[in-house]
Design a protein around this motif. Sequence first.
Motif, PDB file in Angstrom:
ATOM      1  N   HIS A 230       0.898   4.307   1.242  1.00 25.83           N
ATOM      2  CA  HIS A 230       0.203   3.554   2.286  1.00 25.83           C
ATOM      3  C   HIS A 230      -0.146   4.512   3.420  1.00 25.83           C
ATOM      4  O   HIS A 230       0.621   5.420   3.750  1.00 25.83           O
ATOM      5  CB  HIS A 230       1.080   2.409   2.804  1.00 25.83           C
ATOM      6  CG  HIS A 230       0.389   1.535   3.793  1.00 25.83           C
ATOM      7  ND1 HIS A 230       0.612   1.622   5.153  1.00 25.83           N
ATOM      8  CD2 HIS A 230      -0.544   0.577   3.628  1.00 25.83           C
ATOM      9  CE1 HIS A 230      -0.161   0.742   5.784  1.00 25.83           C
ATOM     10  NE2 HIS A 230      -0.865   0.094   4.879  1.00 25.83           N
ATOM     11  N   TRP A 231      -1.295   4.299   4.054  1.00 26.90           N
ATOM     12  CA  TRP A 231      -1.869   5.290   4.952  1.00 26.90           C
ATOM     13  C   TRP A 231      -1.098   5.493   6.249  1.00 26.90           C
ATOM     14  O   TRP A 231      -1.235   6.546   6.893  1.00 26.90           O
ATOM     15  CB  TRP A 231      -3.303   4.899   5.304  1.00 26.90           C
ATOM     16  CG  TRP A 231      -3.443   3.525   5.920  1.00 26.90           C
ATOM     17  CD1 TRP A 231      -3.731   2.363   5.258  1.00 26.90           C
ATOM     18  CD2 TRP A 231      -3.290   3.171   7.296  1.00 26.90           C
ATOM     19  NE1 TRP A 231      -3.759   1.305   6.141  1.00 26.90           N
ATOM     20  CE2 TRP A 231      -3.494   1.771   7.405  1.00 26.90           C
ATOM     21  CE3 TRP A 231      -3.005   3.895   8.448  1.00 26.90           C
ATOM     22  CZ2 TRP A 231      -3.421   1.091   8.619  1.00 26.90           C
ATOM     23  CZ3 TRP A 231      -2.921   3.223   9.665  1.00 26.90           C
ATOM     24  CH2 TRP A 231      -3.132   1.837   9.745  1.00 26.90           C
ATOM     25  N   ARG A 232      -0.286   4.554   6.678  1.00 27.01           N
ATOM     26  CA  ARG A 232       0.292   4.617   8.013  1.00 27.01           C
ATOM     27  C   ARG A 232       1.170   5.854   8.224  1.00 27.01           C
ATOM     28  O   ARG A 232       0.997   6.593   9.208  1.00 27.01           O
ATOM     29  CB  ARG A 232       1.078   3.337   8.283  1.00 27.01           C
ATOM     30  CG  ARG A 232       1.894   3.327   9.568  1.00 27.01           C
ATOM     31  CD  ARG A 232       1.055   3.370  10.821  1.00 27.01           C
ATOM     32  NE  ARG A 232       1.931   3.526  11.990  1.00 27.01           N
ATOM     33  CZ  ARG A 232       1.508   3.783  13.201  1.00 27.01           C
ATOM     34  NH1 ARG A 232       0.228   3.914  13.445  1.00 27.01           N
ATOM     35  NH2 ARG A 232       2.370   3.905  14.196  1.00 27.01           N
TER      36      ARG A 232
ATOM     37  N   GLN B  72     -10.840   6.632   4.158  1.00 26.83           N
ATOM     38  CA  GLN B  72     -10.467   7.455   3.012  1.00 26.83           C
ATOM     39  C   GLN B  72      -9.443   6.756   2.126  1.00 26.83           C
ATOM     40  O   GLN B  72      -9.377   7.020   0.924  1.00 26.83           O
ATOM     41  CB  GLN B  72      -9.906   8.806   3.490  1.00 26.83           C
ATOM     42  CG  GLN B  72     -10.862   9.654   4.302  1.00 26.83           C
ATOM     43  CD  GLN B  72     -12.124  10.028   3.546  1.00 26.83           C
ATOM     44  OE1 GLN B  72     -12.151  10.039   2.310  1.00 26.83           O
ATOM     45  NE2 GLN B  72     -13.190  10.316   4.280  1.00 26.83           N
ATOM     46  N   SER B  73      -8.661   5.851   2.692  1.00 23.67           N
ATOM     47  CA  SER B  73      -7.657   5.129   1.906  1.00 23.67           C
ATOM     48  C   SER B  73      -8.226   3.899   1.226  1.00 23.67           C
ATOM     49  O   SER B  73      -7.537   3.266   0.420  1.00 23.67           O
ATOM     50  CB  SER B  73      -6.484   4.715   2.813  1.00 23.67           C
ATOM     51  OG  SER B  73      -5.876   5.841   3.388  1.00 23.67           O
TER      52      SER B  73
ATOM     53  N   ILE C 131      -5.867  13.047   3.039  1.00 29.96           N
ATOM     54  CA  ILE C 131      -5.637  11.604   3.026  1.00 29.96           C
ATOM     55  C   ILE C 131      -5.957  11.012   1.664  1.00 29.96           C
ATOM     56  O   ILE C 131      -5.231  10.151   1.151  1.00 29.96           O
ATOM     57  CB  ILE C 131      -6.469  10.922   4.126  1.00 29.96           C
ATOM     58  CG1 ILE C 131      -5.872  11.235   5.488  1.00 29.96           C
ATOM     59  CG2 ILE C 131      -6.531   9.412   3.909  1.00 29.96           C
ATOM     60  CD1 ILE C 131      -4.480  10.673   5.698  1.00 29.96           C
ATOM     61  N   SER C 132      -7.046  11.464   1.039  1.00 31.50           N
ATOM     62  CA  SER C 132      -7.399  10.977  -0.288  1.00 31.50           C
ATOM     63  C   SER C 132      -6.259  11.249  -1.273  1.00 31.50           C
ATOM     64  O   SER C 132      -5.892  10.373  -2.073  1.00 31.50           O
ATOM     65  CB  SER C 132      -8.690  11.648  -0.763  1.00 31.50           C
ATOM     66  OG  SER C 132      -8.950  11.349  -2.114  1.00 31.50           O
TER      67      SER C 132
ATOM     68  N   ASN D 212      -3.915  -2.708   8.207  1.00 31.62           N
ATOM     69  CA  ASN D 212      -5.172  -2.542   7.493  1.00 31.62           C
ATOM     70  C   ASN D 212      -6.308  -3.200   8.269  1.00 31.62           C
ATOM     71  O   ASN D 212      -6.182  -4.333   8.739  1.00 31.62           O
ATOM     72  CB  ASN D 212      -5.085  -3.180   6.099  1.00 31.62           C
ATOM     73  CG  ASN D 212      -4.107  -2.462   5.200  1.00 31.62           C
ATOM     74  OD1 ASN D 212      -3.915  -1.259   5.304  1.00 31.62           O
ATOM     75  ND2 ASN D 212      -3.460  -3.205   4.313  1.00 31.62           N
TER      76      ASN D 212
ATOM     77  N   VAL E  97      -8.876   7.649   8.428  1.00 31.26           N
ATOM     78  CA  VAL E  97      -7.758   7.487   7.492  1.00 31.26           C
ATOM     79  C   VAL E  97      -7.936   6.203   6.684  1.00 31.26           C
ATOM     80  O   VAL E  97      -7.750   6.190   5.458  1.00 31.26           O
ATOM     81  CB  VAL E  97      -6.422   7.477   8.259  1.00 31.26           C
ATOM     82  CG1 VAL E  97      -5.299   6.946   7.376  1.00 31.26           C
ATOM     83  CG2 VAL E  97      -6.084   8.879   8.736  1.00 31.26           C
ATOM     84  N   GLN E  98      -8.319   5.117   7.347  1.00 33.78           N
ATOM     85  CA  GLN E  98      -8.501   3.862   6.620  1.00 33.78           C
ATOM     86  C   GLN E  98      -9.714   3.924   5.695  1.00 33.78           C
ATOM     87  O   GLN E  98      -9.686   3.388   4.578  1.00 33.78           O
ATOM     88  CB  GLN E  98      -8.635   2.700   7.605  1.00 33.78           C
ATOM     89  CG  GLN E  98      -7.366   2.429   8.385  1.00 33.78           C
ATOM     90  CD  GLN E  98      -7.068   0.954   8.493  1.00 33.78           C
ATOM     91  OE1 GLN E  98      -7.314   0.169   7.578  1.00 33.78           O
ATOM     92  NE2 GLN E  98      -6.501   0.551   9.621  1.00 33.78           N
TER      93      GLN E  98
ATOM     94  N   ALA F 271      -0.825   9.089   8.223  1.00 33.64           N
ATOM     95  CA  ALA F 271      -1.673   9.152   9.417  1.00 33.64           C
ATOM     96  C   ALA F 271      -0.874   9.605  10.628  1.00 33.64           C
ATOM     97  O   ALA F 271      -1.337  10.444  11.418  1.00 33.64           O
ATOM     98  CB  ALA F 271      -2.306   7.788   9.683  1.00 33.64           C
TER      99      ALA F 271
ATOM    100  N   ALA G 193      -3.346   8.876  -0.516  1.00 31.53           N
ATOM    101  CA  ALA G 193      -3.598   7.461  -0.780  1.00 31.53           C
ATOM    102  C   ALA G 193      -3.829   7.163  -2.250  1.00 31.53           C
ATOM    103  O   ALA G 193      -3.318   6.162  -2.771  1.00 31.53           O
ATOM    104  CB  ALA G 193      -4.808   6.986   0.037  1.00 31.53           C
TER     105      ALA G 193
END
Length: 399
Positions: A250-252, A277-278, A240-241, A187, A274-275, A255, A244
């Motif tokens: 979790h975004w990883r 949007q998350s 992504i939204s 993060n 990505v981060q 992504a 998440a």
Amino acid sequence: WTFDRDRRVARWCRAHRIPWHEAPDRGVNRARRHPAGFARAWSGHMDAPIPPPPRRLLAADVPAEGPRTPQELGLPPSTKDPVQQGGERRARTTVVSFLRERGHGYSGAMSSPVSGEQGCSRLSPYLAWGCISMREVHQRTERRLAQARRARGGTWARDLTAFRSRLRWNGHFVQRLESEPASEFQNLNRGYDGMREADFDADHFAAWCAGRTGYPMVDAVMRSLHATGWTTFRMRAMLISFAAHDLWLHWRSPAVFLARHFLDFEPGIHFSQVQMQSGTTGINRLRIYDPTKQAREHDPDGRFIRRWVPELQAVPDDWIHAPWTLPPLLQHSLGVVIGRDYPAPIVDHLEAVRRARRIEEAWGAKPRVRDEAQRVFAEHGSRLPAEARPWERRRQARR
């Protein structure tokens, strides 16, 4: 990894008294620790004259081994059928077609996967793979924008200004990753560590990856991405939204999955977006997309959905964006039973979003998140001029 490698090379060169020169790419500089001055440096780099190509290149006395096939590299063969092909000549043809023809109406066309297929610049793969330089695209855009402003006709100037701002954002986000490469793996705001990681649902992730979530627009975009390797910026944000906030993933992992499918994968842009949007940066407004609303706005007649989700071909326009609302008798008469022929929604969007907002707002109030947000803004906050910030232009227009 590449930064550490280059530092080792630099040390070796110094030890052997060998000159070591690093040329900035796209106005991005390694080891920059503060965003102040980036916009000025970027503009200076982009406005500098393009040097002529060398008359000849001195080849190293090393035999060429030729290109490797995916199989030789231990990779499965590509299943994609991309519309775009590589090469410098095709890159320049794409620039000209956008700046002279396709770019008219860009501001309104770029979000929809229907109009965006032609209305977007489609230059991202050529920039990502180095088929054309950002400097050349920038200078061609500036010349065309000057012509449009002199002509004072139509919306060309507005469309080209919007496109130019995205060229600047490209450098901004690549610089962010260069300045903090760990953001590919963790993060950006470390205060959010632990918010989602323990709740990862493998079944939800698998359904999202396969385009089997029960939300037609999410599934259509994902399936089109499997086939072509490209979709619009808005649709990427929606994917992504949904992962998440609706699925609480979790975004990883999402992504990495998307990165492996994007024909135009650019790490700096991808992991930053990505981060954002998350909701793990702490400095950006939380964006949560309603997939049904996105479907109605950007595919009103369901053309894109029916193309990529053929199970819904027979569903009338009134229900194509939310097929689970079809009356049961009509489902049977059409031969599209939700839960049998096409998945029912794997989560309730409104309930999932309410839960996500409640948790994210509680985390956002934590002292560590706030302290980290100050650090993130100091190190990565935008220092672009107002005309490059779309929200600033909108605020000034309202005034």
